[in-house]
Write a protein that holds these residues in place. Structure first.
Motif, PDB file in Angstrom:
ATOM      1  N   ASN A 275     -46.681 -35.785   8.859  1.00 43.58           N
ATOM      2  CA  ASN A 275     -47.445 -34.616   9.343  1.00 43.58           C
ATOM      3  C   ASN A 275     -48.900 -34.473   9.520  1.00 43.58           C
ATOM      4  O   ASN A 275     -49.525 -34.249  10.773  1.00 43.58           O
ATOM      5  N   GLN A 276     -49.921 -35.247   8.469  1.00 49.09           N
ATOM      6  CA  GLN A 276     -50.924 -35.892   9.137  1.00 49.09           C
ATOM      7  C   GLN A 276     -50.956 -36.833  10.088  1.00 49.09           C
ATOM      8  O   GLN A 276     -52.112 -36.364  11.284  1.00 49.09           O
ATOM      9  N   ALA A 277     -50.243 -37.464  10.504  1.00 48.46           N
ATOM     10  CA  ALA A 277     -49.918 -38.049  11.823  1.00 48.46           C
ATOM     11  C   ALA A 277     -49.490 -36.923  12.840  1.00 48.46           C
ATOM     12  O   ALA A 277     -49.892 -37.176  14.468  1.00 48.46           O
TER      13      ALA A 277
ATOM     14  N   GLU B 115     -47.174 -45.517   4.665  1.00 50.01           N
ATOM     15  CA  GLU B 115     -47.390 -44.609   3.465  1.00 50.01           C
ATOM     16  C   GLU B 115     -46.660 -44.741   2.406  1.00 50.01           C
ATOM     17  O   GLU B 115     -46.996 -45.413   1.487  1.00 50.01           O
TER      18      GLU B 115
ATOM     19  N   ALA C 151     -48.083 -37.693   4.622  1.00 51.98           N
ATOM     20  CA  ALA C 151     -47.917 -38.752   6.210  1.00 51.98           C
ATOM     21  C   ALA C 151     -47.724 -38.459   7.123  1.00 51.98           C
ATOM     22  O   ALA C 151     -47.989 -38.315   8.187  1.00 51.98           O
TER      23      ALA C 151
ATOM     24  N   ASN D 141     -45.754 -37.272  -3.223  1.00 52.09           N
ATOM     25  CA  ASN D 141     -46.317 -35.932  -3.839  1.00 52.09           C
ATOM     26  C   ASN D 141     -47.717 -37.450  -3.943  1.00 52.09           C
ATOM     27  O   ASN D 141     -48.827 -36.617  -5.021  1.00 52.09           O
ATOM     28  N   HIS D 142     -47.899 -38.245  -3.864  1.00 51.68           N
ATOM     29  CA  HIS D 142     -48.846 -39.214  -5.050  1.00 51.68           C
ATOM     30  C   HIS D 142     -50.583 -38.663  -3.796  1.00 51.68           C
ATOM     31  O   HIS D 142     -51.410 -38.876  -3.442  1.00 51.68           O
ATOM     32  N   ARG D 143     -49.986 -37.523  -2.218  1.00 48.49           N
ATOM     33  CA  ARG D 143     -51.328 -37.459  -1.630  1.00 48.49           C
ATOM     34  C   ARG D 143     -50.794 -35.957  -1.086  1.00 48.49           C
ATOM     35  O   ARG D 143     -51.520 -35.692   0.213  1.00 48.49           O
ATOM     36  N   LEU D 144     -50.178 -35.533  -2.206  1.00 48.37           N
ATOM     37  CA  LEU D 144     -50.855 -33.733  -1.496  1.00 48.37           C
ATOM     38  C   LEU D 144     -51.572 -33.155  -1.098  1.00 48.37           C
ATOM     39  O   LEU D 144     -53.252 -33.491  -2.132  1.00 48.37           O
TER      40      LEU D 144
ATOM     41  N   ARG E 152     -51.995 -48.634 -12.966  1.00 46.83           N
ATOM     42  CA  ARG E 152     -52.284 -49.371 -11.858  1.00 46.83           C
ATOM     43  C   ARG E 152     -53.344 -50.021 -11.336  1.00 46.83           C
ATOM     44  O   ARG E 152     -54.400 -49.317 -11.982  1.00 46.83           O
TER      45      ARG E 152
ATOM     46  N   ASP F 195     -41.431 -29.048 -11.277  1.00 46.24           N
ATOM     47  CA  ASP F 195     -42.596 -28.057 -11.541  1.00 46.24           C
ATOM     48  C   ASP F 195     -43.473 -27.191 -10.526  1.00 46.24           C
ATOM     49  O   ASP F 195     -42.719 -25.971  -9.668  1.00 46.24           O
ATOM     50  N   GLU F 196     -43.916 -28.245  -9.311  1.00 38.32           N
ATOM     51  CA  GLU F 196     -43.693 -27.779  -7.867  1.00 38.32           C
ATOM     52  C   GLU F 196     -42.435 -27.924  -7.340  1.00 38.32           C
ATOM     53  O   GLU F 196     -42.763 -27.440  -6.207  1.00 38.32           O
TER      54      GLU F 196
ATOM     55  N   GLY G 170     -53.901 -37.109  -5.748  1.00 41.22           N
ATOM     56  CA  GLY G 170     -52.437 -37.138  -5.274  1.00 41.22           C
ATOM     57  C   GLY G 170     -51.963 -37.850  -6.848  1.00 41.22           C
ATOM     58  O   GLY G 170     -51.004 -37.391  -7.501  1.00 41.22           O
TER      59      GLY G 170
ATOM     60  N   LEU H  55     -37.348 -35.374  -6.733  1.00 36.51           N
ATOM     61  CA  LEU H  55     -38.316 -36.654  -6.910  1.00 36.51           C
ATOM     62  C   LEU H  55     -36.926 -37.693  -8.161  1.00 36.51           C
ATOM     63  O   LEU H  55     -36.522 -37.351  -8.431  1.00 36.51           O
TER      64      LEU H  55
ATOM     65  N   LYS I  66     -53.120 -48.648   6.249  1.00 32.61           N
ATOM     66  CA  LYS I  66     -52.644 -47.679   7.099  1.00 32.61           C
ATOM     67  C   LYS I  66     -53.103 -47.036   7.915  1.00 32.61           C
ATOM     68  O   LYS I  66     -54.266 -47.775   8.102  1.00 32.61           O
TER      69      LYS I  66
ATOM     70  N   ASP J 268     -50.979 -46.907  -3.959  1.00 31.13           N
ATOM     71  CA  ASP J 268     -50.368 -46.043  -4.452  1.00 31.13           C
ATOM     72  C   ASP J 268     -49.566 -45.532  -5.368  1.00 31.13           C
ATOM     73  O   ASP J 268     -48.561 -44.690  -5.326  1.00 31.13           O
TER      74      ASP J 268
END
Ligand code: MGD
Ligand code: MGD
Ligand code: SF4
Ligand code: SF4
Ligand code: SF4
Ligand code: SF4
Ligand code: SF4
Ligand code: MO
Lengths: 438, 795, 209
Positions: free
Chosen positions: C160-162, C26, C158, C151-154, B38, C89-90, B22, C94, B70, C135
């Motif tokens: 949805n995860q929860a 997140e 977060a 987009n940093h964890r596609l 980073r 593109d995706e 990601g 952003l 988190k 991140d």
């Protein structure tokens, strides 16, 4: 004639008590405004009353308002020039100067509204021409350049007059010599200048119209209720000229009084511009009515929420005050020859300016308080910072105007002379024939 | 979906892999830290157990260079299967709360003046030990009371053992403010003093009485998950959800139907439904015959004949009669009864809302009788009896006659006495007991994980009382309302910093035991209260020391959990305990095999071994405690208006209210928000900032008033209003005009109004507990939270 | 190239706001405090919109979880003068934080009020910087921020995860076999303010049977 003209040079040659009195009022106002601005630069826009969803408020209102006022000027003077209205001669300069200063304030308002004014240049670096804001930047830049030119061109002969005038300080002499670009008043020069001025006069009309059209498109291009309107372009232009004329009337009255120009600026000017103001008041009312009726009749829920915010809810005082100031009072006062006096037109003009500011406000803010999706109750109350900056902007305008009038003749001397010559010639038939033969 | 637990570690690894990818995909040029610049960091996902509420969810805490950043759910944990509620992430703001207490402190100024002096742990511990030792020597009565709230896992045992060894029966738990009513009702009908588990996943009809199913009622995450499942996970099969509540809660809004009932009348409604079910022959006759007691008229062993539940209900609870009591239209009652009995399986589930009245016990029993009528017990989609983990037994206490004598005297809160026959604790009684020195004066008060000066009814009177206690010790890591008056503060670790087991009651029916583990090093000079108690006991020496033959709390946990290993059941089975412990720490949860239905031998622990419509335990206890009183006097004393057999059966007991209707026209209802982590979330800016979504309110307290009522009272949205109660207390709140408020009821969320706790908790508004009278259900000792009337007027 | 989209099933959703809280944690979304919040300046990349209407006892409530819609035809992108907000593109909409001039035109143009402005500098009081996610950058004062679809964890946002109700699905809308695209074709599916032509890539599934 020399005697009569002395009064035109007086502001440049002497600095009286009035000047210092004006400064004494303006400087403290400016100090407060600077303080407010400084606070905003340090702490961010949280010092304003802006919020979510009222992302835009007083600064954007000021922007639209000042850009509107800028139409005073150039547009009025250009139209009058193009139609050869003789009575325009003493007031064109005044009008053109309004344009330039109002434009500077309009641009300034936008910069003050930016969250990151330090990134101003990004607009050039990354300009995206799809954005109405970039159209705006472009058209305002063109308009500013054009109106500066349009202010400057008719100044050249006057600058030469000043250059040649004895008894002025060295820096002035130097300045006027540089700026007059070697004007000697030859026939050829005159001819060229007049051609340039008439070209500019014709050019500047579409530019001015485009500027306020584009300003309106900033709103109209979004899909937000009561912004997404096809008549916004002309509607904004009408409003702009309307408030521009009003500003011109106020400035005329002030300048006339301050510099004792009663001989040049006469009740006739006020009466004529008063009539023009009345016409625009009607046009404004017509556009406003069409705009609101269409919205009302369409009965689209999102739009209706905004409409009723203005008609009956929290914005109704502003909305109805706007009608009184922009239509009812002007109609009563200006349609009557006996009240279309200097005092009458000036009072109406002040009200019209307030009314037009309120109009801009009631276009910008109510829509934002009624977003389509439910959010917590939205409201907007400008803070002292925003008020100070509004008042400060008016003060900046006044100051720039005063300083301008201390350096440049506020009435176009050569044009007035020319007008007098024409009038004199018209008085003797031979001269008329001569002129016709030119 | 359940992941096989072996995949757990793989899953965490994949999780971090995804994060790394990601990061590469993050396109924009970041201003503060462009991707290439980073900082490198070490990341871990550490499993532990949440304690923002008693739900017991398993969580994974992401740490970066040792900082917690988190919270996500632990997919291996059967209660929440990888999911969390909003409070879980707010725990980061509890851990990193800038207002935490940084080390032990001793009061130096006046009580409550807020002047503290840091003190070393050793000094603090020997100070407490000395003080306890001297009072134990000098005084004849057990003068120590340990008041507790969130005692989880072995903490309850440690506290009880500590008190037993010291010689005091006074472990006062906050359960009388909370869910004891439910437990006691279950004891009398099912024979188990526990909250019951429900097989929501297989249920087709939920009739929820005063249970904030989607907002609070525990275990919350499991219930929300089940709610989604009941509605959409089974093709062409969507359960119906009916919410019976005195306000339009979020649960009511999301339900298929909301029944706005008059406060305190749930028992009547349940019996009205029972009436229709019985009258129309819709009940499960087979189940009733096999597994219930007291349905038909019956005669006892001495030949006395008794009214059965059937005749009792048919005679007294016709829908028309019930409509008059509950304001639920008779047609609705008939329709709901038919739907409930006609849909299988269906669950009638009570919640705190029905038990927080003077008639709470009987309301609950009535609701449980619905489950018995339709046979929704011990079947898939019905009620399950929560199993407990097989712990190793606590070793016997060393013999100590002084302590033994003292721990068998009456409790200071009168729990279990003739005042409150079934109560385990009567927390709200504390004020009266202290003020009247009844039955003896209190010389020391320990506060663990509870904040009586905020969470009790009639807070004003408790303030008067508590200052009379000569020695108050608080174990809180936060300077809350009560700790502000303490003499000594021995701050605990917060839950993300400590080791503690966590048995989840109720959960999935089968036993689930979570292991709470430190995910970061303790931030400050705090100590686990379990350890501190052991250290105090050790410092006192003698029988106290002998009662704790363990080095620390961790040893106690391991000792007790060795029973789980020894049972060789459930998700972790290993040859030796060392491996068991290793696996437990890497997964943070142990659970038994899925619930197996039909084990009738263990389902009912009642004298009859059946579901008792007629509670023999209730009968015998009342007779036992009757003493010299006449029967009618005795019932009057207990506030029971029923007579005859009805006393022992679910029946409608008219609720008592504090304040008369003419002067105080409104019922006061306090409720929990999803964003409310009991009192412990109030200093979390995140929770504050999303507090009352249904009314769009944040960072404050408000009172919900029906718009028509408000108009009548001349109150507009956002006006300040006074709420005044018969306690001669009033509080000023923002009015919110809420169409979901009954015209006769005002609702105030219970969360705010801390006088101390931290910068964000303070100054948020007023606590409704200043208004609420200390009325109780005398049988269970439950605080009758919803039994205060108020008046409302513009400020 | 995937085209990311989300489906939120309102029939499952319990309006619990776990999504909102997870998003804040997140994405280092700062909190605003009571005063700024009262002013309407709190930042929520994700918010559960709510409306309770009617007259007792006939009351209705609707709760709509609202991330950014990542419109396929995004009005915010169109108006931005400097391209500080763009459609990737995706299909993600952003922000380029370093480019944004803070004119807020995009906010005014977004019909979903999904964009948030940093009215002041973000504040993470004493020690609370420690829970920041390395991140995700911290946004300075004066610029606009919004949901990034994580987009940093596609491909697991977060929120949805929860989600305890499993109400949220995320995936590639261009893949006809993905769960999202199947759900997006469900007869219960709709999008917010569909008639505005913004083509949101967040779909909702209607409540009720
Ligand atoms: N988010 C969150 N979850 C929590 C907690 C928390 O603080 N926050 N706390 C945990 C704790 S300690 C507990 S005990 C549980 C409690 O969880 P629940 O058992 O669900 O109890 P409450 O949330 O108190 O909800 C009581 C409901 O009953 C309603 N009510 C009040 N009076 C009556 C009545 O007379 N009749 C009916 N039918 N309804 C009535 C109220 O309006 C409210 O909706 O929640 C746990 N879960
Ligand atoms: N009006 C009204 N009042 C109610 C309710 C209601 O619905 N309405 N609900 C009632 C219910 S159900 C309950 S359960 C009670 C809950 O009320 P309490 O039992 O008072 O629980 P909390 O408010 O969570 O307070 C717990 C205290 O524990 C301390 N604490 C926090 N973290 C830690 C820690 O890590 N370790 C230790 N040792 N201490 C810590 C803090 O000081 C905090 O003040 O409130 C009851 N009060
Ligand atoms: S329900 Fe309770 S235990 Fe579970 S995540 Fe939420 S706060 Fe934590
Ligand atoms: S929801 Fe708003 S911010 Fe998001 S893409 Fe669409 S217009 Fe832009
Ligand atoms: S605020 Fe930033 S992102 Fe929005 S339109 Fe202006 S420059 Fe673009
Ligand atoms: S996708 Fe990520 S950024 Fe967007 S709302 Fe969900 S958690 Fe927030
Ligand atoms: S987390 Fe899921 S259930 Fe909760 S509000 Fe968000 S979408 Fe709805
Ligand atoms: Mo509780």
């Amino acid at each position: 004639m020399e005697d009569r003209e002395a009064v035109l040079f007086e502001p440049i040659e002497e600095t009286g008590r009035g000047f210092y009195r004006a400064l004494a009022i303006l400087v403290p106002i400016l100090a407060v405004a600077m303080l407010a601005l400084g606070r905003q630069l340090v702490l961010g826009l949280k010092v304003t009353g802006l919020n979510r969803p009222v992302y835009w408020g007083m600064y954007i209102t000021n922007f639209v308002f000042f850009i509107g006022i800028s139409h005073a000027g150039t547009l009025v003077s250009a139209i009058l020039r193009v139609f050869g209205a003789e009575w325009r001669r003493p007031i064109t300069r005044m009008a053109e100067a309004i344009t330039v200063f109002a434009l500077i304030l309009g641009t300034g308002s936008i910069m003050i509204d930016m969250g990151r004014p330090d990134r101003l240049l990004n607009i050039l670096r990354y300009a995206r021409f799809e954005s109405p804001l970039v159209w705006d930047v472009t058209s305002v830049t063109i308009y500013l350049t054009a109106s500066l030119t349009y202010l400057f061109l008719p100044l050249i002969p006057d600058l030469a007059i000043l250059r040649d005038r004895p008894g002025l300080s060295a820096w002035r002499h130097w300045l006027y010599a540089k700026l007059s670009l070697g004007w000697t008043g030859t026939q050829k020069q005159k001819h060229r200048l007049e051609r340039l001025i008439s070209i500019m006069a014709v050019l500047i009309i579409p530019i001015a119209v485009s500027v306020h059209t584009v300003v309106s498109w900033v709103f109209a291009m979004t899909v937000q209720p009561m912004w997404h309107s096809t008549i916004f372009g002309p509607y904004f232009v009408i409003g702009a000229i309307f408030s521009g004329i009003a500003t011109l009337i106020i400035v005329m009255a002030l300048v006339r009084r301050a510099y004792r120009l009663h001989a040049y600026i006469t009740p006739m000017h006020f009466s004529n511009l008063g009539l023009l103001l009345l016409i625009f008041s009607f046009l404004w009312a017509y556009f406003t009515f069409s705009e609101y009726l269409t919205e009302f009749y369409g009965n689209e829920p999102a739009g209706m929420r905004v409409l009723f915010a203005k008609l009956t809810e929290e914005f109704s005082p502003i909305f109805w005050a706007m009608w009184v100031f922009n239509f009812i009072v002007p109609f009563i006062v200006l349609s009557n020859r006996r009240t279309r006096t200097i005092a009458g037109t000036v009072i109406v003009s002040i009200l019209v300016n307030v009314g037009m500011w309120l109009e801009r406000f009631s276009i910008v803010v109510p829509t934002l308080t009624r977003p389509r999706l439910p959010t917590p109750d939205a409201s907007y109350a400008p803070t002292w910072v925003e008020w100070s900056i509004l008042v400060g902007s008016i003060a900046v305008f006044a100051l720039l105007y005063i300083l301008f009038s201390k350096v440049f003749p506020i009435i176009s001397i050569w044009e007035v002379r020319e007008g007098e010559e024409i009038a004199a010639r018209q008085a003797s038939p031979t001269h008329t024939a001569e002129a016709a033969a030119d | 979906m359940k992941l096989p637990r072996r995949d757990f570690l793989k899953l965490t690894a994949a999780g971090s892999g995804a994060t790394a990818i990601g990061a590469k995909l993050a396109k924009p040029f970041f201003e503060t830290a462009p991707p290439q610049e980073r900082p490198r960091y070490t990341e871990q996902w550490l499993p532990t157990i949440c304690l923002m509420c008693p739900g017991g969810c398993g969580i994974l805490v992401r740490t970066v260079n040792g900082r917690a950043v988190k919270v996500e759910g632990n997919p291996l944990h059967p209660v929440n299967t990888g999911k969390v509620c909003p409070k879980a992430n707010a725990s980061l703001q509890v851990l990193y709360d800038p207002d935490r207490i940084r080390g032990p402190m001793r009061r130096v100024g006046e009580r409550g003046a807020g002047e503290w002096q840091p003190i070393g742990w050793d000094e603090a511990i020997s100070f407490v030990a000395d003080r306890l030792a001297t009072t134990r020597q000098k005084l004849g009565a057990p003068t120590l009371a340990f008041v507790s709230g969130r005692v989880r896992g072995q903490m309850a045992g440690v506290i009880e053992r500590f008190l037993a060894a010291y010689g005091s029966p006074n472990h006062i738990q906050h359960d009388s403010l909370s869910v004891d009513g439910e437990r006691i009702a279950n004891e009398l009908t099912f024979g188990h003093r526990t909250q019951l588990a429900y097989d929501w996943e297989n249920c087709d009809f939920v009739l929820s009485f005063g249970r904030a199913f989607l907002e609070a009622s525990r275990p919350t995450v499991r219930q929300i998950r089940a709610f989604g499942h009941m509605r959409r996970d089974r093709p062409n099969h969507r359960a119906k959800f009916v919410q019976i509540d005195t306000r339009f809660s979020i649960t009511a809004a999301k339900a298929d139907e909301w029944i706005p009932i008059r406060p305190g009348t749930d028992g009547a409604l349940a019996l009205g439904l029972a009436n229709v079910i019985i009258a129309e022959g819709l009940y499960d006759a087979d189940f009733v015959r096999k597994h219930t007691f007291g349905f038909e008229d019956w005669s006892d062993s001495s030949g006395v004949s008794h009214t059965g539940f059937r005749s009792h209900v048919l005679h007294n609870y016709h829908p028309v009669q019930v409509e008059a009591l509950t304001e639920v239209p008779a047609e609705t009652i008939v329709r709901l009864a038919r739907e409930f009995a006609g849909t299988q399986p269906a669950i009638a589930a009570g919640g705190r809302g029905v038990s927080i009245h003077s008639n709470g016990l009987s309301n609950w029993m009535a609701i449980q009788s619905l489950n018995a009528l339709v046979g929704s017990i011990e079947i898939p989609g019905g009620v399950m009896i929560q199993n407990r983990p097989p712990y190793a037994k606590w070793p016997e206490l060393p013999s100590d006659p002084t302590a033994e004598a003292r721990r068998n005297v009456p409790r200071i809160d009168a729990a279990g006495s003739s005042h409150f026959p079934f109560a385990g604790s009567v927390y709200q009684r504390l004020a009266q007991s202290i003020l009247d020195s009844d039955p003896y004066p209190l010389t020391a008060l320990f506060l663990y994980y509870t904040n009586p000066l905020f969470s009790s009814p009639d807070v004003g009177r408790l303030y008067e009382a508590i200052v009379k206690v000569p020695f108050i010790v608080s174990f809180s890591p936060f300077l809350d309302d009560s700790s502000a008056l303490a003499d000594l503060i021995l701050p605990d670790h917060t839950f993300l910093e400590r080791l503690q087991d966590d048995e989840i009651e109720p959960s999935t029916g089968y036993a689930v035991l979570g292991l709470r583990q430190p995910v970061v090093k303790p931030l400050f000079d705090t100590r686990d209260t379990g350890n501190v108690l052991i250290q105090i006991a050790h410092a006192m020496g003698g029988p106290m020391e002998a009662a704790f033959p363990w080095k620390d709390f961790s040893e106690i946990i391991q000792y007790r959990l060795s029973g789980l290993w020894a049972s060789q059941r459930g998700s972790i089975r290993t040859s030796d305990f060392g491996h068991f412990w290793n696996e437990l720490t890497s997964e943070s949860v142990w659970h038994d095999a899925p619930y197996s239905f039909g084990q009738w031998g263990r389902v009912f622990g009642t004298p009859s071994g059946k579901f008792e419509f007629y509670s023999q335990a209730l009968e015998s206890r009342l007779i036992q405690l009757q003493g010299e009183r006449g029967w009618d006097d005795w019932l009057d004393e207990l506030g029971i208006s029923a007579r005859g057999d009805a006393v022992f059966m679910p029946h409608f007991e008219p609720p008592r209210f504090v304040g008369d209707e003419a002067e105080y026209p409104f019922y006061l209802n306090t409720y929990k928000l999803m964003t409310h982590a009991e009192g412990r979330g109030a200093n979390s800016p995140w929770l504050q900032e999303m507090l009352g979504q249904h009314v769009k309110q944040r960072w404050k307290v408000w009172v919900e008033i029906n718009p028509q009522t408000a108009e009548r009272l001349g109150i507009a949205e956002d006006d300040w209003v006074w709420i005044e109660s018969p306690l001669n207390e009033r509080i000023k709140l923002h009015a919110v005009l809420y169409p979901g408020a009954r015209p006769d009821t005002v609702n105030i969320p219970f969360e705010q109004g801390h006088r101390a706790y931290g910068r964000w908790a303070e100054g948020r508004g007023e606590n409704p507990n200043w208004l609420i009278g200390s009325e109780s259900d005398s049988l269970t000792g439950i605080a009758a939270w919803s039994a205060t009337r108020v008046k409302v007027y513009k400020a | 190239m995937p085209r990311w989209g989300m489906v939120i099933d309102l029939d499952r959703c319990a309006a619990c706001q776990a999504c909102t809280a997870a998003c804040r944690a997140e994405n280092n979304v700062p909190f605003s405090g009571p005063e700024e919040s009262e002013m309407g300046r709190a930042i929520f990349w994700h918010e559960v919109l709510s409306e309770v209407e009617g007259e007792y006892p006939n009351v209705r409530g609707s709760f709509i979880p609202r991330p950014c819609m990542h419109c396929e035809n995004p009005p915010c992108v169109r108006v931005c003068p400097v391209g500080a907000t763009y459609l990737s593109d995706e299909g993600l909409v952003l922000q380029r934080y370093e480019r944004c001039i803070g004119c807020r035109y995009c906010m005014v143009a977004c019909p979903y009020a999904a964009r948030y402005f940093n009215w002041g500098a973000p504040d993470f009081p004493e020690g609370m910087q420690r829970y920041l996610n390395p991140d995700v950058p911290i946004r300075p004062k004066g610029i606009v921020e919004k949901c990034t679809f994580c987009n940093h964890r596609l491909p697991v946002p977060a929120c949805n995860q929860a989600c305890p109700a499993n109400a949220r699905t995320f995936g590639d809308l261009d893949d006809p076999d993905s769960v999202v695209s199947k759900l997006a074709r469900s007869p219960r599916a709709f999008r917010l303010l569909e008639d505005l032509g913004t083509e949101p890539k967040v779909y909702y599934l209607r409540e009720g049977a």
